[in-house]
Design an enzyme around this catalytic site. Structure first.
Site, PDB file in Angstrom:
ATOM      1  N   HIS A 262       0.848  -1.191   0.000  1.00 20.68           N
ATOM      2  CA  HIS A 262       0.000   0.000   0.000  1.00 20.68           C
ATOM      3  C   HIS A 262       0.884   1.242   0.000  1.00 20.68           C
ATOM      4  CE1 HIS A 262      -3.026   2.935   0.998  1.00 20.68           C
ATOM      5  NE2 HIS A 262      -2.259   3.344   2.002  1.00 20.68           N
ATOM      6  N   ASP A 264       0.679   5.326  -0.029  1.00 13.38           N
ATOM      7  CA  ASP A 264      -0.125   6.538   0.060  1.00 13.38           C
ATOM      8  C   ASP A 264       0.241   7.460  -1.092  1.00 13.38           C
ATOM      9  OD1 ASP A 264      -1.518   5.874   2.398  1.00 13.38           O
ATOM     10  OD2 ASP A 264       0.126   6.545   3.660  1.00 13.38           O
ATOM     11  N   ASP A 374      -6.910   1.131   3.408  1.00 11.44           N
ATOM     12  CA  ASP A 374      -6.430   2.195   4.285  1.00 11.44           C
ATOM     13  C   ASP A 374      -7.378   3.378   4.386  1.00 11.44           C
ATOM     14  OD1 ASP A 374      -4.293   3.110   5.995  1.00 11.44           O
ATOM     15  OD2 ASP A 374      -3.767   4.555   4.442  1.00 11.44           O
TER      16      ASP A 374
END
Length: 571
Positions: A262, A264, A374
């Protein structure tokens, strides 16, 4: 009965730390270093420009890298003739700290003509050179090193977060640049010890299996000469062979492991750094898949794919090949892993339309899920939106961070405000950055809310936020854990490539439902409320599929806007 358990465990810890780990690289030869500091406080330059730049002498121990700057390092050396037949790697440490991967110095290694090879970070410092080596090979590498500062310090303000306030003194000192022989038997022994030791410590002290592992580890230590670890590692591994293949119970909880990273899209770094984080990660994963064909890497966010396509054609071609072979599973159906509370209904619809269009047009994949591990909460309209977009299932993880409300299910039907349901999984491992440690897998089993109704959950593993995704050590742990399953249905298996994005347990379909919004509550200074957003484009009280014009200029505008809808952009 005399209990020497703590004595044996202490002996193991000392042997592993003082003797076995240091023997992993028994021979080293230094690489020569030169540096080109890219002009400008936030300068970045492509490899084509770095190849022709003017380099200056540089040495291990020298300082480099004011905050947010970039330096290119030219490394050169020769594989010693006496290393013929051995596995040789370049081992690099540009000054890594104890902070986690993705939150400090990062690097992308290229070959002598500027083709990207793989990224490096604190838990992944090697670059393959030869396996086996002939001896005498010339080694020429380029390292693009980003001097990214550690910004997150207990959420306290810092001057490092903005180039205009960050000090201009260097952040890092180059710690190591070597050619090294990897003793594969010692390395495999380290992984054997780690997997068994972690399993042992998760078992109750009165369990027979715990003591069986302890005695096997003790026998391993007796077979190992600490003054000749390399010469006796094979005999030591033989002492662990039996206990490594003793199966778990047939009724044990199973986890399906998928590689993950993941990233951001907007958080503690400038957007241009997100592009490079995606590049390093994609390079790492495609390189790892060549050595571990069982790897399946689940990757979302069409925007990050587009950045790699536009900036790194070599890596993009490797991604397309990995998709074709089944090592890479495009997931998510959205342009970015967007916030799902604040955007309006049309905005979320466009996220889905443009995301699915990209994956189908560029990679030939019709994604069938919404993948938002998330995001901080989800409108109750999302099940209907997702189903109208063609999604069949939904995944999230962030709800495990709740400080007050606890989600009572992990595998369930999420029911939207109009009654639409979507199959939903909330991995009980409580992380989307698992390292496949024993404690994580034990937690997944203990935490699983649907025990008795289902026996399987998902574990996304790999370093995120520029940490490079899965590592070879994680894949080796998976192989050991999978060997338990193959004996009699033990705890872990890899998802086949095509089913990584399609698996829906049919014999253990969820019977529980969760109505309305899903939220992550009591975060930071307040609470992210689940908002039932107003409906845009309605017929008869229900959502309708939205037709998006296909004009290139229209798409470019929307894609640029959607890139800042990432959930942390609203923090």
């Amino acid at each position: 009965m005399h209990d020497d358990r703590l004595l044996v465990e202490g002996r193991l810890a000392r042997a592993l730390g003082q003797h076995i780990r240091p023997a992993q690289y028994p021979a080293r030869a230094p690489l020569r270093l030169e540096v080109w500091h890219v002009p400008g406080a936030e300068g970045t330059r492509p490899a084509s420009e770095a190849l022709s730049a003017a380099y200056e002498p540089f040495a291990v121990g020298d300082a480099w890298g004011p905050p947010w700057s970039t330096s290119w390092f030219r490394l050169s050396g020769e594989v010693p003739a006496e290393w013929a037949g051995r596995r040789v790697e370049a081992v690099l440490d540009p000054g890594f700290t104890d902070d986690g991967p993705g939150f400090q110095a990062e690097g992308l290694v290229h070959d002598a003509v500027g083709v990207p090879l793989k990224g490096i970070h604190p838990r992944n410092r090697y670059v393959p050179v030869a396996a086996p080596a002939r001896g005498g090979e010339q080694v020429r590498l380029l390292l693009e090193a980003a001097a990214n500062p550690t910004v997150l310090r207990d959420f306290r303000p810092t001057d490092l977060g903005d180039i205009r306030t960050a000090p201009r003194r260097p952040l890092y000192r180059f710690a190591a640049a070597d050619l090294a022989v990897l003793d594969e038997t010692v390395w495999q022994l380290i992984l054997d010890i780690e997997v068994l030791s972690e399993l042992m410590h998760e078992l109750p002290v009165d369990r027979q299996r715990r003591h069986g592992i302890l005695r096997a580890l003790e026998n391993m230590l007796d077979a190992l000469d600490l003054h000749d670890v390399g010469g006796t590692a094979a005999a030591a591994r033989a002492e662990l062979e039996d206990v490594l293949h003793r199966p778990a119970a047939a009724s044990a909880h199973r986890v399906s492991a998928t590689g993950h990273a993941h990233i951001d899209s907007a958080w503690l770094w400038p957007l241009r750094e997100t592009v490079r984080k995606a590049t390093r990660t994609f390079a790492n994963v495609t390189q790892l898949a060549m050595e571990y064909p069982e790897l399946v890497f689940a990757c979302s966010q069409a925007q990050q794919y587009a950045w790699v396509r536009d900036h790194q054609p070599h890596i993009w071609s490797r991604v397309k090949e990995a998709v074709r072979k089944g090592n890479w599973a495009p997931v998510g159906s959205m342009w970015v892993e967007s916030d799902a509370n604040m955007p309006g209904g049309e905005a979320l619809a466009r996220q889905l339309v443009h995301g699915k269009r990209f994956f189908l047009d560029e990679l030939g994949v019709e994604t069938e899920e919404v993948w938002l591990p998330d995001s901080f909460g989800y409108t109750g309209a999302f099940p209907q939106l997702a189903r109208l977009a063609g999604a069949k299932w939904f995944l999230t993880q962030k709800l495990s961070w709740n400080q007050t409300d606890r989600m009572p299910h992990h595998t369930f039907w999420w029911e939207g405000i109009d009654g639409t349901r979507i199959f939903t999984h909330f991995p009980p491992v409580d992380t989307y950055n698992s390292q496949l440690h024993g404690g994580e897998l034990a937690h997944a089993e203990r935490n699983f809310a649907e025990r008795g109704r289902a026996t399987r959950s998902l574990v996304p593993f790999g370093w995120g936020d520029g940490g490079g995704g899965p590592t070879r050590e994680m894949l080796e742990r998976a192989r050991r854990l999978r060997s338990l399953r193959e004996r009699s249905g033990g705890p872990l298996q890899h998802l086949p490539g095509r089913t990584a994005r399609r698996r829906r347990p049919s014999r253990t379909a969820p019977t529980s439902a969760w109505p309305g919004p899903a939220r992550r509550s009591s975060f930071g200074m307040g609470e992210f409320a689940a908002v039932q957003l107003g409906v845009v484009g309605v017929e008869g009280g229900k959502w309708v599929k939205i037709r998006v014009p296909s004009m290139p200029s229209h798409q470019k505008v929307w894609c640029g806007i959607r890139s800042v809808w990432f959930q942390d952009s609203f923090g």
